[in-house]
Design an enzyme around this catalytic site. Structure first.
Site, short mmCIF file in Angstrom:
data_model
loop_
_atom_site.label_atom_id
_atom_site.label_comp_id
_atom_site.label_asym_id
_atom_site.label_seq_id
_atom_site.Cartn_x
_atom_site.Cartn_y
_atom_site.Cartn_z
N ARG A 116 -5.08 10.53 25.22
CA ARG A 116 -3.75 11.10 25.43
C ARG A 116 -2.64 10.07 25.53
NH1 ARG A 116 -7.20 14.68 26.82
NH2 ARG A 116 -8.19 12.83 27.64
N THR A 117 -2.85 9.05 26.36
CA THR A 117 -1.73 8.14 26.63
C THR A 117 -1.31 7.43 25.34
OG1 THR A 117 -2.55 7.89 28.87
CG2 THR A 117 -0.88 6.32 28.15
N LYS B 18 -11.06 -13.18 21.39
CA LYS B 18 -11.19 -14.64 21.15
C LYS B 18 -10.74 -15.43 22.37
CE LYS B 18 -9.91 -14.16 16.28
NZ LYS B 18 -8.82 -14.43 15.34
N ARG C 175 -2.07 -0.89 28.11
CA ARG C 175 -3.11 -0.47 29.07
C ARG C 175 -4.14 -1.59 29.16
NH1 ARG C 175 -6.22 5.21 29.20
NH2 ARG C 175 -4.25 5.70 30.21
N HIS D 34 -0.13 4.15 37.06
CA HIS D 34 -0.04 4.79 35.74
C HIS D 34 1.26 5.60 35.72
CE1 HIS D 34 -0.97 6.64 32.02
NE2 HIS D 34 -2.21 7.04 32.24
C1 NCD Z 1 -6.05 8.86 33.27
C2 NCD Z 1 -6.13 7.36 33.30
O1 NCD Z 1 -6.32 6.71 32.26
O2 NCD Z 1 -5.94 6.82 34.38
N1 NCD Z 1 -6.00 9.38 31.98
C3 NCD Z 1 -4.80 9.52 31.37
O3 NCD Z 1 -4.12 8.57 31.08
N2 NCD Z 1 -4.35 10.76 31.14
C4 NCD Z 1 -7.05 9.52 34.12
C5 NCD Z 1 -8.49 9.18 33.94
O4 NCD Z 1 -8.87 8.38 33.07
O5 NCD Z 1 -9.28 9.75 34.68
#
Ligand code: NCD
Length: 307
Positions: free
Chosen positions: A51-52, A80, A101, A129
């Site tokens: 999703r993100t 690397k 991320r 997040h």
């Molecule tokens: C979450 C995350 O990555 O922290 N997912 C997301 O971005 N929607 C929640 C999760 O991974 O449980």
């Protein structure tokens, strides 16, 4: 130049403006189709995501911009041994804005210090997040019609769940908020959240183990997955993974107008039988995630709202 590393990087008024922009985008999508023409978003994902990453890409494409990036550490020069600082200095030459991320807490902050483009924290380890939080705020505001004056239950892995930490950070700034923190003893919120965020802001909260007992008093139930990848051993994960399963029977205990949110992905913690309940908001939440990310990209790139 601004970054988005933590929900507190934006004041309550700025978040309010951002959510209003997101809501205008929701209702007038075609108007925004070219506001980012010629701009590029880089997605730097060192950890898995559906999703993100894709909602960032979808957001930028819907604004007329384009996207580039990588979706795993293995397919980038991190494999690397390249540092995050060197990677972001490089990406600054290719793109106008970056979403990152990374499994290490604080990595987006490190990147922002070496970056000449805005950096968005798309999740740093078990820490924060913020764009999921913007998504959660838009969902709550759109469905419940307000952000203050409510009891929010957070259930599951409150220790490693970064979405939980960011949401608590953001929600304590609204009036008359009360939290019910539902977790097994091993997965309670970290002490910095309890002491420096909840107690320091004089927020009413209680920590409980039992979901059934908490259900009747909640206005929002925020379910989370047990974060397997952040456990030190598999045995503990297996013991704790199914500690809460929301099903139809439990939903009968809830208010008629309580909403269930989940950042997703779900594993077992919400039975699929709940999906058809009108109070299940987790797939609507996914849609709101695109609009808030469109609004955030526009805000950080200082793109004017079209008339
Ligand atoms: C979450 C995350 O990555 O922290 N997912 C997301 O971005 N929607 C929640 C999760 O991974 O449980």
């Amino acid at each position: 130049m601004r970054h988005m590393l933590n929900p507190l990087d934006f004041s309550v008024e700025e978040i309010d403006r951002l959510l209003s922009l997101a809501s205008d985008i929701e209702h007038n999508l075609p108007k925004y189709a070219h506001v980012c023409d010629g701009k590029k978003l880089a997605t730097l994902f060192y950890e898995p995501s559906t999703r993100t990453r894709l909602s960032f890409e979808s957001a930028m494409l819907s604004l007329g911009g384009s996207v580039l990036g990588f979706s795993s550490a293995n397919s980038s020069s991190a494999a690397k041994g390249e540092s995050v600082s060197d990677t972001i200095r490089t990406i600054s030459c290719y793109a106008d804005i970056a979403a990152m991320r990374h499994p290490k807490e604080g990595s987006a902050l490190v990147a922002s210090q070496m970056s000449s483009i805005p950096v968005i924290n798309a999740g740093d380890g078990g820490h924060q997040h913020p764009t999921q939080t913007l998504t959660d705020l838009m969902t709550i505001r759109s469905l419940a019609g307000r952000l203050g004056n409510m009891t929010i239950g957070l259930c599951g892995d409150l220790k490693f769940g970064r979405t939980v930490h960011s949401l608590i950070n953001a929600m304590v700034r609204y009036p008359d908020i009360r939290f019910v923190l539902i977790a097994p003893d091993e997965l309670r919120v970290p002490s910095y959240i309890r002491e420096d965020v909840l107690k320091a802001n004089h927020i009413r909260f209680k920590e409980v183990n039992n979901l059934d007992d908490a259900m009747p008093e909640l206005d929002i139930l925020y379910m989370t997955r047990v974060q397997r990848e952040r456990f030190f051993n598999e045995e503990d994960y297996i013991r704790l993974k199914d500690c809460y399963i929301l099903d139809k029977k439990k939903m009968k205990l809830a208010k008629e107008n309580m909403y269930v949110l989940h950042p997703l992905p779900r594993v077992n913690e919400i039975s699929t039988e709940v999906d058809s309940d009108p109070r299940a908001a987790y797939f609507k939440q996914v849609q709101y995630g695109v609009y808030v990310r469109m609004a955030l990209i526009m805000t950080l790139l200082e793109v004017e709202k079209p008339c």
